[in-house]
Design a protein around this motif. Structure first.
Motif, PDB file in Angstrom:
ATOM      1  N   ASN A   1     -24.593 -61.393 -66.783  1.00 34.60           N
ATOM      2  CA  ASN A   1     -24.958 -60.188 -65.296  1.00 34.60           C
ATOM      3  C   ASN A   1     -24.334 -60.589 -64.706  1.00 34.60           C
ATOM      4  OD1 ASN A   1     -25.960 -59.511 -63.356  1.00 34.60           O
ATOM      5  ND2 ASN A   1     -28.268 -60.970 -63.513  1.00 34.60           N
ATOM      6  N   MET A   2     -22.833 -59.510 -64.062  1.00 29.92           N
ATOM      7  CA  MET A   2     -22.474 -60.298 -62.837  1.00 29.92           C
ATOM      8  C   MET A   2     -22.988 -60.809 -61.102  1.00 29.92           C
ATOM      9  SD  MET A   2     -19.038 -57.533 -63.817  1.00 29.92           S
ATOM     10  CE  MET A   2     -18.086 -57.913 -62.957  1.00 29.92           C
ATOM     11  N   GLU A   3     -23.780 -59.740 -61.309  1.00 22.37           N
ATOM     12  CA  GLU A   3     -24.082 -60.052 -59.948  1.00 22.37           C
ATOM     13  C   GLU A   3     -23.216 -59.457 -59.094  1.00 22.37           C
ATOM     14  OE1 GLU A   3     -26.894 -59.853 -58.318  1.00 22.37           O
ATOM     15  OE2 GLU A   3     -28.000 -60.171 -60.732  1.00 22.37           O
ATOM     16  N   TRP A   4     -22.117 -58.354 -58.935  1.00 25.55           N
ATOM     17  CA  TRP A   4     -21.158 -57.858 -58.662  1.00 25.55           C
ATOM     18  C   TRP A   4     -21.319 -57.784 -57.351  1.00 25.55           C
ATOM     19  CZ3 TRP A   4     -18.822 -52.730 -61.175  1.00 25.55           C
ATOM     20  CH2 TRP A   4     -19.268 -51.797 -60.269  1.00 25.55           C
ATOM     21  N   GLY A   5     -22.474 -57.174 -56.914  1.00 28.85           N
ATOM     22  CA  GLY A   5     -23.416 -56.344 -55.507  1.00 28.85           C
ATOM     23  C   GLY A   5     -23.178 -58.109 -54.436  1.00 28.85           C
ATOM     24  N   ASN A   6     -22.462 -59.469 -54.486  1.00 26.60           N
ATOM     25  CA  ASN A   6     -21.584 -60.107 -53.728  1.00 26.60           C
ATOM     26  C   ASN A   6     -20.449 -59.547 -54.425  1.00 26.60           C
ATOM     27  OD1 ASN A   6     -22.142 -62.256 -51.834  1.00 26.60           O
ATOM     28  ND2 ASN A   6     -22.392 -63.358 -53.327  1.00 26.60           N
ATOM     29  N   PHE A   7     -19.435 -59.438 -54.216  1.00 28.17           N
ATOM     30  CA  PHE A   7     -18.069 -59.053 -54.677  1.00 28.17           C
ATOM     31  C   PHE A   7     -17.712 -58.552 -53.346  1.00 28.17           C
ATOM     32  CE2 PHE A   7     -14.415 -56.215 -55.755  1.00 28.17           C
ATOM     33  CZ  PHE A   7     -13.054 -56.956 -55.942  1.00 28.17           C
TER      34      PHE A   7
ATOM     35  N   ASP B   1     -23.753 -61.703 -46.836  1.00 33.82           N
ATOM     36  CA  ASP B   1     -23.988 -62.107 -49.130  1.00 33.82           C
ATOM     37  C   ASP B   1     -24.096 -60.515 -48.712  1.00 33.82           C
ATOM     38  OD1 ASP B   1     -25.363 -63.273 -50.746  1.00 33.82           O
ATOM     39  OD2 ASP B   1     -26.997 -62.618 -50.424  1.00 33.82           O
ATOM     40  N   MET B   2     -23.459 -60.765 -50.119  1.00 35.81           N
ATOM     41  CA  MET B   2     -23.866 -58.661 -51.223  1.00 35.81           C
ATOM     42  C   MET B   2     -23.262 -57.808 -50.055  1.00 35.81           C
ATOM     43  SD  MET B   2     -25.398 -59.718 -53.241  1.00 35.81           S
ATOM     44  CE  MET B   2     -26.726 -58.216 -54.193  1.00 35.81           C
ATOM     45  N   GLY B   3     -21.791 -58.474 -49.652  1.00 33.25           N
ATOM     46  CA  GLY B   3     -20.709 -57.654 -49.144  1.00 33.25           C
ATOM     47  C   GLY B   3     -20.476 -56.090 -49.892  1.00 33.25           C
ATOM     48  N   PHE B   4     -20.450 -56.285 -50.916  1.00 37.29           N
ATOM     49  CA  PHE B   4     -19.939 -54.952 -52.289  1.00 37.29           C
ATOM     50  C   PHE B   4     -20.800 -53.709 -51.933  1.00 37.29           C
ATOM     51  CE2 PHE B   4     -18.350 -53.258 -56.366  1.00 37.29           C
ATOM     52  CZ  PHE B   4     -17.623 -52.094 -56.024  1.00 37.29           C
ATOM     53  N   GLU B   5     -21.930 -55.009 -52.474  1.00 40.33           N
ATOM     54  CA  GLU B   5     -23.655 -54.428 -52.308  1.00 40.33           C
ATOM     55  C   GLU B   5     -23.743 -52.499 -51.060  1.00 40.33           C
ATOM     56  OE1 GLU B   5     -27.352 -55.252 -54.426  1.00 40.33           O
ATOM     57  OE2 GLU B   5     -28.006 -56.024 -52.852  1.00 40.33           O
ATOM     58  N   LYS B   6     -22.968 -53.517 -49.415  1.00 35.06           N
ATOM     59  CA  LYS B   6     -23.734 -53.020 -48.754  1.00 35.06           C
ATOM     60  C   LYS B   6     -22.701 -52.164 -48.689  1.00 35.06           C
ATOM     61  CE  LYS B   6     -26.167 -57.212 -47.045  1.00 35.06           C
ATOM     62  NZ  LYS B   6     -26.146 -58.240 -46.468  1.00 35.06           N
ATOM     63  N   MET B   7     -21.521 -51.758 -49.160  1.00 34.38           N
ATOM     64  CA  MET B   7     -20.890 -50.996 -48.931  1.00 34.38           C
ATOM     65  C   MET B   7     -21.358 -49.628 -50.428  1.00 34.38           C
ATOM     66  SD  MET B   7     -17.178 -52.559 -48.223  1.00 34.38           S
ATOM     67  CE  MET B   7     -16.435 -52.141 -47.423  1.00 34.38           C
ATOM     68  N   ILE B   8     -22.012 -50.157 -51.158  1.00 34.80           N
ATOM     69  CA  ILE B   8     -21.651 -49.064 -52.118  1.00 34.80           C
ATOM     70  C   ILE B   8     -23.177 -48.214 -52.526  1.00 34.80           C
ATOM     71  CG2 ILE B   8     -19.765 -49.499 -53.103  1.00 34.80           C
ATOM     72  CD1 ILE B   8     -21.577 -50.742 -55.639  1.00 34.80           C
ATOM     73  N   ALA B   9     -24.332 -49.129 -52.626  1.00 28.10           N
ATOM     74  CA  ALA B   9     -25.491 -48.841 -52.483  1.00 28.10           C
ATOM     75  C   ALA B   9     -26.297 -48.197 -51.786  1.00 28.10           C
ATOM     76  CB  ALA B   9     -26.492 -50.071 -52.487  1.00 28.10           C
ATOM     77  N   GLY B  10     -27.564 -47.917 -52.327  1.00 23.90           N
ATOM     78  CA  GLY B  10     -28.255 -46.568 -51.696  1.00 23.90           C
ATOM     79  C   GLY B  10     -29.340 -47.380 -50.597  1.00 23.90           C
ATOM     80  N   LEU B  11     -29.137 -48.547 -50.549  1.00 21.66           N
ATOM     81  CA  LEU B  11     -30.368 -48.921 -49.501  1.00 21.66           C
ATOM     82  C   LEU B  11     -29.301 -48.621 -47.774  1.00 21.66           C
ATOM     83  CD1 LEU B  11     -32.223 -50.290 -47.876  1.00 21.66           C
ATOM     84  CD2 LEU B  11     -31.600 -52.493 -49.210  1.00 21.66           C
ATOM     85  N   TYR B  12     -28.058 -48.550 -48.111  1.00 18.75           N
ATOM     86  CA  TYR B  12     -26.826 -49.332 -47.422  1.00 18.75           C
ATOM     87  C   TYR B  12     -26.488 -47.784 -46.911  1.00 18.75           C
ATOM     88  CZ  TYR B  12     -28.007 -53.810 -47.769  1.00 18.75           C
ATOM     89  OH  TYR B  12     -28.745 -54.862 -48.792  1.00 18.75           O
TER      90      TYR B  12
ATOM     91  N   THR C   1     -19.635 -41.702 -48.395  1.00 17.38           N
ATOM     92  CA  THR C   1     -20.066 -42.044 -49.759  1.00 17.38           C
ATOM     93  C   THR C   1     -18.857 -41.655 -50.819  1.00 17.38           C
ATOM     94  OG1 THR C   1     -21.779 -40.248 -49.780  1.00 17.38           O
ATOM     95  CG2 THR C   1     -21.308 -40.041 -51.690  1.00 17.38           C
ATOM     96  N   ARG C   2     -17.828 -41.068 -50.271  1.00 18.24           N
ATOM     97  CA  ARG C   2     -16.482 -40.498 -50.949  1.00 18.24           C
ATOM     98  C   ARG C   2     -16.127 -42.453 -51.309  1.00 18.24           C
ATOM     99  NH1 ARG C   2     -10.590 -40.027 -50.121  1.00 18.24           N
ATOM    100  NH2 ARG C   2     -10.033 -39.106 -51.664  1.00 18.24           N
ATOM    101  N   ARG C   3     -15.959 -43.064 -49.408  1.00 26.56           N
ATOM    102  CA  ARG C   3     -15.858 -44.456 -50.246  1.00 26.56           C
ATOM    103  C   ARG C   3     -16.428 -45.566 -50.837  1.00 26.56           C
ATOM    104  NH1 ARG C   3     -16.803 -48.778 -45.403  1.00 26.56           N
ATOM    105  NH2 ARG C   3     -18.710 -48.324 -45.434  1.00 26.56           N
ATOM    106  N   ALA C   4     -17.289 -45.274 -51.357  1.00 19.67           N
ATOM    107  CA  ALA C   4     -18.610 -45.737 -51.771  1.00 19.67           C
ATOM    108  C   ALA C   4     -18.304 -45.589 -53.259  1.00 19.67           C
ATOM    109  CB  ALA C   4     -19.940 -45.455 -51.778  1.00 19.67           C
ATOM    110  N   GLY C   5     -18.574 -44.313 -53.497  1.00 18.48           N
ATOM    111  CA  GLY C   5     -18.023 -43.666 -55.503  1.00 18.48           C
ATOM    112  C   GLY C   5     -16.864 -43.990 -55.614  1.00 18.48           C
TER     113      GLY C   5
END
Ligand SMILES: Nc1ncnc2c1ncn2[C@@H]1O[C@H](COP(=O)(O)OP(=O)(O)O)[C@@H](O)[C@H]1O
Length: 498
Positions: free
Chosen positions: A281-287, A310-321, A400-404
């Motif tokens: 389990n990478m927990e890649w959100g923190n990449f 914390d969770m820098g990658f997640e904050k650029m690509i995930a639904g919450l953000y 969204t383009r950046r996120a995808g």
């Protein structure tokens, strides 16, 4: 004409001249304001650029960080957690199993019945409810009592004729937060993400908490496995197609897992499994990487979040953000210009603009962009002209383009690490003929963002082909797994029994 009449005429000319001057002045001012807004959009677009060269740098950084995270504990921002899952379900499983899934926004309960053949997978009674928001910062006791109560209600509905009556029920607890496992059925919470804040829970055994709450209600249910949602998705993917080696979730948050060779896990030297591999389990959100295109909006969002730095990658690509990034851009524009009318105080409310609304605006195909008008109105921004609505659609597109595209780079990073990106892994190059021997690789993907936001999905899949190239892309199959996290976790429990 008398003197008085001449004076009136002269005054009238003067008045109309000054009205004209005011109007011209206003037009110049409003043109200047429009230019200021366009300038903000341009700057943001520039800061969010993800040309393929940059994406490849992100791919390399992901693969390097994966190596570092496997080499030593704390060697990378990627935790690369061992899941103790060495075998994935293969289709021979039999029986009835349950899954309870605590996600970032929803919790789900379902039952699966397996007949011992891949084709006999019967998913029954899928229940999906929003997690009551007060639970996210309550206590572990309140949270787990609620989950046990929901489980009890689910079972009550099965009725007396249920074939599992009188038999201990085997349950998978799908838990979408980082856990340090000590076995497949136990592990402690490392930290909360996605807005959850129950600090006394950190360090506690998650499966034990649920088992305790189920026991207190007198339920004869055994928590047989504690499963990360990505691992659930991988299990379902593998069950249907043994070429599945990677699973990624794009929902409220984002994470990935994959099958790794045990000898590549330096930090757990001596780890032996009969399969020779283990799910990580990478927990890649923190990449994190300096190659990620970060804007001032991302920096502010992070600083004001419940988990800064914390969770820098997640904050650029995930639904919450994604919704909140778009909101921040609109708010900035409304501060330098009145094109959105009088500044709405709602625009200052964090997370008021949900990613569901971003996709509804982005994919609005009405000629006058009525969906955009409706959603802006809900934010206290009424009667904006069409050109401003178009501008909002453009902001959604850029974010969204950046996120995808970054999501695609993340996936390609994993493929690179496992030598399935056509380059022969991180250290060696391969000849064209060797590339032709590329193995078919399936990436299981799930999560509300991926399933429901077509433009996100398209940008991701398009960028994956761009990064890998047409030839290698033919061997990489991205497969959607609806409810994969929960169904797959139940399958995993089934595979433990067989
Ligand atoms: N139509 C949609 N457009 C864009 N994003 C969506 C849409 N529907 C759901 N989402 C995103 O997916 C998230 C829910 O993801 P999901 O995987 O279903 O749940 P969880 O993250 O709780 O496991 C929502 O919070 C939202 O960010």
């Amino acid at each position: 004409m008398g003197k008085v009449a001449v004076a009136f005429a002269a005054a009238a000319v003067l008045v109309s001249c000054s009205v004209a001057a005011v109007m011209v002045g206003r037009r110049i001012k409003s043109r200047a304001k429009w230019r200021a807004v366009v300038e903000i959009l341009k700057e943001m677009e520039e800061a969010c650029r993800t040309p393929v060269g940059r994406l490849r740098q992100v791919v390399d950084a992901m693969a390097v960080e994966m190596h570092a995270g496997l080499a030593s504990e704390g060697g990378s921002k990627l935790k690369m957690l061992l899941t103790f899952v060495h075998h994935l379900p293969n289709g021979t499983e039999k029986g009835t199993y349950y899954a309870l899934h605590l996600g970032g926004t929803y919790f789900r309960i379902l039952r699966v019945h397996l007949g011992g053949e891949r084709s006999y997978l019967d998913v029954q009674d899928v229940e999906r409810h929003p997690i009551p928001s007060h639970l996210m910062n309550s206590t572990s006791e309140v949270l787990f009592n609620f989950l046990a109560f929901s489980m009890e209600r689910f079972i009550e509905k099965e009725g007396k004729e249920s074939n599992s009556q009188g038999v201990k029920r085997e349950l998978a607890f799908t838990f979408s937060f980082p856990v340090k496992h000590s076995s497949i059925s136990s592990g402690v919470l490392i930290k909360w993400t996605k807005g959850f804040e129950i600090s006394e829970m950190v360090g506690k055994d998650v499966a034990e908490c649920l088992q305790g709450a189920l026991n207190r209600r007198g339920l004869d249910i055994h928590v047989a496995a504690l499963v990360n949602d990505t691992v659930g998705a991988l299990s379902l993917g593998y069950y249907h197609d043994p070429d599945t080696v990677v699973a990624v979730v794009f929902g409220t948050g984002s994470n990935a897992c994959y099958l790794e060779r045990t000898d590549a896990i330096i930090k757990s030297q001596g780890l032996l499994t009969t399969s020779g591999s283990v799910v990580v389990n990478m927990e890649w959100g923190n990449f994190w990487s300096s190659h990620l295109p970060r804007t001032s909006y991302d920096i502010d969002l992070d600083a004001e979040s419940s988990n800064p730095n914390d969770m820098g990658f997640e904050k650029m690509i995930a639904g919450l953000y994604l919704g909140d990034i778009v909101r921040r851009v609109i708010r900035h524009m409304s501060q330098v210009s009145d094109i959105f009318g009088p500044t709405s105080s709602m625009l200052s409310e964090p997370y008021v603009l949900r990613t569901n609304s971003v996709s509804a605006m982005h994919e609005d195909d009405t000629p006058e962009l009525q969906q955009v008008a409706r959603i802006l109105k809900d934010l206290g921004v009424s009667d904006v002209p069409l050109k401003v609505r178009k501008l909002v659609v453009k902001i959604c597109d850029v974010v969204t383009r950046r996120a995808g595209r970054l999501a695609a780079a993340g996936i390609a990073g994993i493929l690179k690490k496992v030598g399935r990106d056509g380059s022969g892994g991180i250290t060696s190059g391969r000849s064209r003929s060797e590339m032709r021997m590329q193995k078919r690789t399936v990436v299981a993907v799930e999560g509300g963002l991926y399933m429901n936001y077509t433009m996100f999905r398209e940008y991701m899949e398009e960028a994956l082909v761009e990064i890998l190239g047409e030839e290698v892309s033919q061997y990489v199959v991205v497969k959607a797994m609806e409810d994969g996290s929960s169904i797959g976790s139940a399958l995993l429990v089934a595979s433990l029994q067989s």
